[in-house]
Write an enzyme that holds these catalytic residues in place. Sequence first.
Site, PDB file in Angstrom:
ATOM      1  N   ASP A 225       3.229  -7.000   8.571  1.00 28.50           N
ATOM      2  CA  ASP A 225       2.119  -6.335   7.911  1.00 28.50           C
ATOM      3  C   ASP A 225       2.082  -4.843   8.226  1.00 28.50           C
ATOM      4  OD1 ASP A 225       0.310  -7.139   6.051  1.00 28.50           O
ATOM      5  OD2 ASP A 225      -1.332  -7.437   7.443  1.00 28.50           O
ATOM      6  N   ASP A 271      -4.217 -13.005   3.995  1.00 31.89           N
ATOM      7  CA  ASP A 271      -5.114 -12.704   5.104  1.00 31.89           C
ATOM      8  C   ASP A 271      -6.107 -13.833   5.353  1.00 31.89           C
ATOM      9  OD1 ASP A 271      -3.944 -10.187   5.422  1.00 31.89           O
ATOM     10  OD2 ASP A 271      -5.240  -9.315   3.892  1.00 31.89           O
TER      11      ASP A 271
END
Length: 338
Positions: A225, A271
């Site tokens: 990420d 997420d």
Amino acid sequence: MADAEKVGQVLGQNNVTNGTTGKIPATPEGMAIAYGSLVIMALLPIFFGAFRSVKHHKEQKANYQDTGEKPDTMSHKDAAMFPLIASCALFGLYLFFQIFSKEYINLLLTVYFFFLGILALSHLLSPVITKLVPAGIPNVHYHIHFSQKQKVGEDEYVLIDYKFTTYDIICLAFCSVVGVWYILKKHWIANNLFGMAFAINGVELLHLNNVVTGCILLAGLFIYDIFWVFGTNVMVTVAKSFEAPIKLVFPQDLLEKGLAADNFAMLGLGDIVLPGIFIALLLRFDVHLSRNSRTYFNISFLAYIAGLFTTIFVMHVYRHAQPALLYLVPACIGAPLF
């Protein structure tokens, strides 16, 4: 593709009000509603998906005892390879968007997610719709069985073995209406219905085999990420070009424009699902301990909430897209381990 949309990649552009965008600037009230709605929509799939995963895990164990078929779980190797596979998929999409017209790519993706979304929503709503169908409609059972075998006397190889009922067909028809609505209008409510269905099914059906595997997976995605958001423009470029229900959205101008609002805050399904399968593992561990408490689940769930609010706060202060897992991973791993 894991984490294709970052929390609020549009949130960092709340004050863009020039003639090019034509969007109403987000008011403090509108931003608060959008932020709060995204948080709630993120928590619901994790909560319900985790409890559904407990039931699904028990069904898998019962099936293993009956048939000897081992349940599918993510191993250490799978967890270590996942960020690499996700990186390849992300960069591949980036190249596709650079070479080909994004309209044609998104058309193919729309058709793909149309069918996938209908199946996911049907799996989620089937128990609810079954109870709502009038008793006067008979619930006829069907069984499609299609197999092959090379020679007489040999064991047959099952190609299709699917059981369904009349109520399942009604549920599928209802979900198809939502799918057609999404294809024709790309409305944010239809997008969220599909997105919530994907997230709940993901948390329910994707199982980690132990906590170490979960830590390996989240640690790898933590690096993934940060690299793709801060190190390159690949993530943001793909996120802005990719039109598919792999994100939850909520308008910041809802108070001004109602259901026709178009200035969205976003939260990627990665997420939600990826920390969610780790939190679901901890709930199954709580159930396994048989202590009539959900200590590990409650702690990790609260830690996820704290990490999500931290992400939104940092993004709002710095007006820049944030890799949500940068904050969610330490929270979700650190709190239960502590």
